[in-house]
Design a protein around this motif. Structure first.
Motif, PDB file in Angstrom:
ATOM      1  N   ALA A 277      62.915 -14.552 -10.017  1.00 17.48           N
ATOM      2  CA  ALA A 277      62.286 -14.381  -8.735  1.00 17.48           C
ATOM      3  C   ALA A 277      62.483 -12.972  -8.224  1.00 17.48           C
ATOM      4  CB  ALA A 277      63.032 -15.183  -7.852  1.00 17.48           C
ATOM      5  N   ASP A 278      61.621 -12.383  -7.575  1.00 13.26           N
ATOM      6  CA  ASP A 278      61.835 -11.159  -7.003  1.00 13.26           C
ATOM      7  C   ASP A 278      61.806 -11.404  -5.337  1.00 13.26           C
ATOM      8  OD1 ASP A 278      61.824  -8.659  -5.560  1.00 13.26           O
ATOM      9  OD2 ASP A 278      60.597  -7.754  -7.020  1.00 13.26           O
ATOM     10  N   ALA A 279      62.748 -11.593  -4.675  1.00 10.68           N
ATOM     11  CA  ALA A 279      62.441 -12.114  -3.204  1.00 10.68           C
ATOM     12  C   ALA A 279      61.727 -10.914  -2.303  1.00 10.68           C
ATOM     13  CB  ALA A 279      63.877 -12.223  -2.544  1.00 10.68           C
ATOM     14  N   ALA A 280      62.228  -9.652  -2.732  1.00 10.93           N
ATOM     15  CA  ALA A 280      61.479  -8.579  -2.019  1.00 10.93           C
ATOM     16  C   ALA A 280      59.950  -8.766  -2.036  1.00 10.93           C
ATOM     17  CB  ALA A 280      62.222  -7.322  -2.319  1.00 10.93           C
ATOM     18  N   ALA A 281      59.454  -8.882  -3.347  1.00  9.69           N
ATOM     19  CA  ALA A 281      58.020  -8.887  -3.776  1.00  9.69           C
ATOM     20  C   ALA A 281      57.564 -10.312  -3.302  1.00  9.69           C
ATOM     21  CB  ALA A 281      57.888  -8.703  -5.030  1.00  9.69           C
ATOM     22  N   GLY A 282      58.606 -11.273  -3.124  1.00  6.37           N
ATOM     23  CA  GLY A 282      57.923 -12.814  -2.812  1.00  6.37           C
ATOM     24  C   GLY A 282      57.127 -13.323  -4.036  1.00  6.37           C
ATOM     25  N   VAL A 283      57.838 -13.238  -5.183  1.00  8.66           N
ATOM     26  CA  VAL A 283      57.241 -13.540  -6.470  1.00  8.66           C
ATOM     27  C   VAL A 283      58.345 -14.597  -6.998  1.00  8.66           C
ATOM     28  CG1 VAL A 283      55.915 -13.186  -8.431  1.00  8.66           C
ATOM     29  CG2 VAL A 283      55.576 -11.690  -6.457  1.00  8.66           C
ATOM     30  N   GLU A 284      57.673 -15.565  -7.793  1.00 10.58           N
ATOM     31  CA  GLU A 284      58.734 -16.504  -8.666  1.00 10.58           C
ATOM     32  C   GLU A 284      57.896 -16.920  -9.738  1.00 10.58           C
ATOM     33  OE1 GLU A 284      60.936 -18.700  -4.579  1.00 10.58           O
ATOM     34  OE2 GLU A 284      59.551 -19.887  -6.247  1.00 10.58           O
ATOM     35  N   VAL A 285      58.660 -16.858 -10.952  1.00  2.00           N
ATOM     36  CA  VAL A 285      58.147 -17.040 -12.195  1.00  2.00           C
ATOM     37  C   VAL A 285      59.116 -18.193 -12.895  1.00  2.00           C
ATOM     38  CG1 VAL A 285      57.392 -16.351 -14.365  1.00  2.00           C
ATOM     39  CG2 VAL A 285      56.775 -15.131 -12.493  1.00  2.00           C
ATOM     40  N   LEU A 286      58.244 -19.090 -13.208  1.00  2.00           N
ATOM     41  CA  LEU A 286      58.948 -20.329 -14.022  1.00  2.00           C
ATOM     42  C   LEU A 286      58.180 -20.002 -15.546  1.00  2.00           C
ATOM     43  CD1 LEU A 286      60.535 -22.703 -14.627  1.00  2.00           C
ATOM     44  CD2 LEU A 286      58.526 -24.098 -14.079  1.00  2.00           C
TER      45      LEU A 286
ATOM     46  N   GLY B 133      49.118  -3.406  -0.125  1.00  3.95           N
ATOM     47  CA  GLY B 133      49.360  -2.414  -1.321  1.00  3.95           C
ATOM     48  C   GLY B 133      50.518  -2.584  -2.149  1.00  3.95           C
ATOM     49  N   GLY B 134      51.295  -3.468  -1.652  1.00  3.78           N
ATOM     50  CA  GLY B 134      52.582  -3.810  -2.641  1.00  3.78           C
ATOM     51  C   GLY B 134      52.157  -4.209  -3.951  1.00  3.78           C
ATOM     52  N   PHE B 135      52.770  -3.642  -4.909  1.00  2.00           N
ATOM     53  CA  PHE B 135      52.613  -4.206  -6.331  1.00  2.00           C
ATOM     54  C   PHE B 135      53.824  -4.417  -7.163  1.00  2.00           C
ATOM     55  CE2 PHE B 135      51.701   0.116  -6.613  1.00  2.00           C
ATOM     56  CZ  PHE B 135      52.254   0.381  -7.870  1.00  2.00           C
ATOM     57  N   VAL B 136      54.933  -3.654  -6.483  1.00  2.00           N
ATOM     58  CA  VAL B 136      56.165  -3.440  -7.586  1.00  2.00           C
ATOM     59  C   VAL B 136      56.804  -4.784  -7.521  1.00  2.00           C
ATOM     60  CG1 VAL B 136      58.093  -2.358  -7.826  1.00  2.00           C
ATOM     61  CG2 VAL B 136      56.415  -1.319  -6.931  1.00  2.00           C
ATOM     62  N   THR B 137      57.145  -5.373  -8.894  1.00  2.00           N
ATOM     63  CA  THR B 137      57.829  -6.370  -9.062  1.00  2.00           C
ATOM     64  C   THR B 137      59.044  -6.058  -9.769  1.00  2.00           C
ATOM     65  OG1 THR B 137      56.663  -7.252 -10.936  1.00  2.00           O
ATOM     66  CG2 THR B 137      55.869  -8.167  -8.957  1.00  2.00           C
ATOM     67  N   GLN B 138      60.172  -6.541  -9.428  1.00  2.00           N
ATOM     68  CA  GLN B 138      61.554  -6.432 -10.122  1.00  2.00           C
ATOM     69  C   GLN B 138      62.156  -7.897 -10.442  1.00  2.00           C
ATOM     70  OE1 GLN B 138      63.345  -3.403  -8.002  1.00  2.00           O
ATOM     71  NE2 GLN B 138      63.174  -1.943  -9.797  1.00  2.00           N
ATOM     72  N   MET B 139      61.542  -8.568 -11.218  1.00  2.00           N
ATOM     73  CA  MET B 139      61.786  -9.931 -11.558  1.00  2.00           C
ATOM     74  C   MET B 139      63.364 -10.042 -11.903  1.00  2.00           C
ATOM     75  SD  MET B 139      58.973 -11.422 -10.348  1.00  2.00           S
ATOM     76  CE  MET B 139      59.108 -13.120 -10.826  1.00  2.00           C
ATOM     77  N   ALA B 140      64.290 -10.988 -11.721  1.00  2.00           N
ATOM     78  CA  ALA B 140      65.680 -11.134 -12.391  1.00  2.00           C
ATOM     79  C   ALA B 140      65.786 -12.938 -12.589  1.00  2.00           C
ATOM     80  CB  ALA B 140      66.603 -10.745 -11.201  1.00  2.00           C
TER      81      ALA B 140
END
Ligand code: DGJ
Length: 699
Positions: A99-108, A76-83
């Motif tokens: 990256a947002d470590a809590a969401a486990g998402v990285e963007v280049l 269910g997790g969908f919130v991202t707060q990339m920095a």
């Protein structure tokens, strides 16, 4: 900095922000671009921090309109707060890691401003840095802020591609989507947005193009506080992109250009960019051979002797490449059968293609061949032997298009088999050109039980790349029922786009006009069709047909043996003109003109010291006398010698008095005068055209 423009992306509150894109900033200006200048009042009734329209706006940061990223996890997790983690800046490019470590998402996020043209490109890579699967539903590599709310969108249909539509963005969101597995006829991935009333020569405009030959979505959205964002990305089928831990999704490239001088300003940048970067310069200085294409001449009725006679007739009027269209392979007598069986039909070609190829080449023409590699008919040896090689769900019927299925090219063995078939043809015969067609929407893009529309597009690119690598001398044309696959990514691996199946010049003028906003003339396939158009049932003169095709990558697509001698002469002359002016037509600067009559279409191609300009009358003119053609784009310091290349044979039919220029006399005039006063124009009735040649001398 690029193309006289500056693109500034700032880091604001740890987020990438589109600070400025426009004319190069004067010294000292950049330093004043601080947070206080970019600050906005926050109205009551909204979140305390307001809405942050960043380069990649996110709901998790309080952006309440459509975010640039939509991802989720099974729990269910969908919130991202990339920095922003790091930024690497070079002169004309930058890479930003978020990256947002809590969401486990990285963007280049990769941004580039082409130094020569100012065309910007945006691409992102999204990595699943979490411990379980990450579903991606939307990823736009950029959200453009737009200062204007007038949209020029491109709709259309088969045989009427690139139909421009203007609209003002109402509140909320306007989107252009295609889910047909190709760029589509009805909703190609192009958009222009700008200040209200923008035109060919004026107004601030932004062009956005998603370079992707598959499903896509482009949208413009008005935020509650009045700002406008524009995004573009792939349109995914349910569950199409689910990233395993460590896996990454790479988006297609969004290309964009900005102009303060309207649509022609965009085209100047985009054409130069296509020539230099998309095509990598490979067509520059290489004369594009004039085509003869067999489709509207014989359709599926292939007779080797007749085709040889056609090739002779085509050669005699100046064709340089003979393209054998659909109908040549085993059992292909109509469009219900045989796709997939890429061997010559033994009845039509008892000794294979060899004798026809040799005959064509003996006439001095290159040989080109039509193929539709991605498809197979149910009635084919290929599907008989491999019924499971198609996209879809096993056991489930799917609606067909032209009775054909889409091959699952994401499977290596399928792609390898199709490559072998093409490779064999190209090895066995001196084939210089493949017309690569694609005639069916993807209704069930499923492979191995999962959505595979995007993987299919990537597999098509890979197959094209493999063919090109094995046969570097072979040119490829991108065709999909006409202009259904037209974009910069496919153009990186092809050399021409078949603009439309409509060869009616009255339609073609409009199609080519809009197509030319994004594509230069040398990649725009443009053919002289039969007098009675096969798609519109309208009759057009040989003058209009030839002088319309003259301005693209010219070809013939009609049974020239049936042309009257006078028609043949006009055709021969037009092809000779095309060849004479080819360096100008295919290397010059195309400037669309704005004649006052709504039924007229005009453009000029301007080069070193000379120009060609055409004025076509598509509908009965509104006024009794034609307005002079006020040509924009000329060098105002030059004196031009101007001639009408096709003075009317019987000027008295439409005019009591025809101006000297119209009667065929050459006149001399300064560029500034031509721009201000215009060139005398003939009175053109619907379906007539005038073409001017201008030769410059410095005054
Ligand atoms: C569609 C193309 O657009 C036409 O030019 C022609 O090649 C046909 N397919 C052949 O089937």
């Amino acid at each position: 900095m690029g193309g006289g423009q500056t693109l500034l992306v700032g880091l604001r509150n740890g987020r990438p922000h589109f600070d400025y894109w426009g004319a190069a900033l004067p010294a000292g200006a950049r330093e004043t671009l601080d947070a206080r200048l970019l600050e906005r009042a926050i109205p009551h009734g909204m979140l305390d921090g307001g809405e942050r329209l960043d380069l990649l706006p996110e709901s998790g940061h309080g952006f309440m309109a459509t975010p640039a990223l939509k991802v989720s996890r099974a729990h269910g997790g969908f919130v991202t707060q990339m920095a922003v983690q790091a930024a690497h800046v070079a002169d004309d490019a930058c890479q930003i890691r978020l990256a947002d470590a809590a969401a486990g998402v990285e963007v280049l996020c990769e941004i580039r401003l082409d130094p020569a043209t100012g065309v910007a490109s945006f691409q992102l890579e999204l990595r699943n840095a979490g411990l379980d699967a990450l579903r991606v539903d939307w990823a736009s590599p950029v959200a453009f802020p737009s200062l204007g709310d007038e949209i020029l969108a491109f709709g259309g249909r088969w045989a009427r591609e690139f139909a421009g539509r203007r609209l003002r963005l109402p509140s909320g969101l306007w989107a252009s989507e295609a889910r047909t597995g190709r760029t589509s006829h009805h909703s190609p991935p192009f958009l222009v947005i700008g200040e209200p009333g923008f035109g060919e020569h004026h107004g601030q405009v932004l062009a956005v193009h998603l370079a992707w030959s598959g499903d896509h979505r482009l949208f413009a959205e008005r935020l509650r506080d009045g700002r406008i964002q524009v995004q573009a990305g792939e349109l995914f089928w349910p569950g199409e992109v689910v990233l395993a831990p460590g896996e990454a999704y790479r988006s297609p490239i969004v290309y964009a250009a900005k102009s303060d001088v309207g649509l022609n300003g965009l085209s100047a940048r985009l054409h130069a960019f296509v020539r230099g970067t998309v095509l990598g310069g490979r067509l520059t200085g290489r004369p594009r051979p004039v085509h003869f294409n067999t489709w509207e001449a014989v359709y599926f009725r292939h007779d080797e002797d007749e085709l040889k006679r056609l090739a002779e007739a085509a050669a005699s009027v100046g064709a340089e490449r003979f393209v054998l269209d659909d109908g040549w392979f085993k059992g292909r007598d109509d469009d219900t059968t045989s796709l997939g069986d890429w061997t010559p039909d033994p009845g039509k070609y008892p000794q294979g293609l060899g004798p026809l190829v040799a005959h064509v080449r003996g006439l001095g023409l290159e040989f080109g061949l039509w193929v539709e590699p991605e498809m197979a008919n149910a009635c084919s040896d290929l599907l008989h032997n491999h019924p499971d090689w198609i996209l879809g769900e096993p056991g489930r019927d799917q609606p067909l298009g032209r009775g054909q299925y889409v091959l699952d090219l994401t499977r290596p063995e399928v792609s390898a088999a199709i490559f072998s078939a093409l490779d064999r043809l190209l090895r066995e015969h001196p084939i210089a050109y493949l017309k690569w067609d694609m005639n069916r929407d993807l209704t069930h893009p499923v492979s191995g039980g999962f959505a595979a529309s995007r993987n299919q597009v990537l597999a098509v690119y890979a197959l094209m790349d493999r063919v090109r690598a094995a046969h570097p001398g072979v040119e490829i044309e991108s065709c999909a029922s006409g202009g259904g696959r037209a974009d910069y990514e496919v153009l990186k691996r092809t050399d021409r786009i078949w603009t439309s199946d409509c060869n009616d010049p009255l339609e073609r003028q409009s199609i080519q006009q809009a197509f030319s906003i994004f594509f230069p003339p040398e990649v725009m396939g443009a053919h002289v069709g039969p007098a009675d158009s096969h798609t519109t049932a309208r009759r057009a003169s040989i003058e209009l047909r030839t002088l319309t095709a003259l301005f693209g990558h010219m070809g013939i697509e009609a049974d020239v043996r049936r042309f009257a001698p006078a028609e043949l002469e006009v055709l021969r002359t037009a092809i000779a003109l095309h060849k004479r002016f080819r360096p100008l037509l295919h290397g010059g600067r195309l400037v669309r003109q704005t004649p006052p009559d709504p039924g007229a279409v005009s453009f000029a191609v301007l080069g070193e010291g000379e120009a060609l300009a055409s004025l076509a009358q598509l509908a009965t003119p509104e006024t009794a006398a034609a307005a002079p053609l006020r040509l924009k784009g000329l060098d105002h310091e030059m004196i031009y010698t101007v001639r009408l290349l096709n003075p009317p044979g019987r000027p008295e039919a439409a005019m009591k008095h025809a101006p000297a220029l119209v009667r065929g006399e050459a006149i001399r005039a300064a560029g500034r005068l031509i721009a201000e006063l215009g060139l005398p124009a003939p009175i053109l009735r619907a379906g007539e055209i005038a073409v001017y040649h201008l030769e410059a001398k410095r005054g």
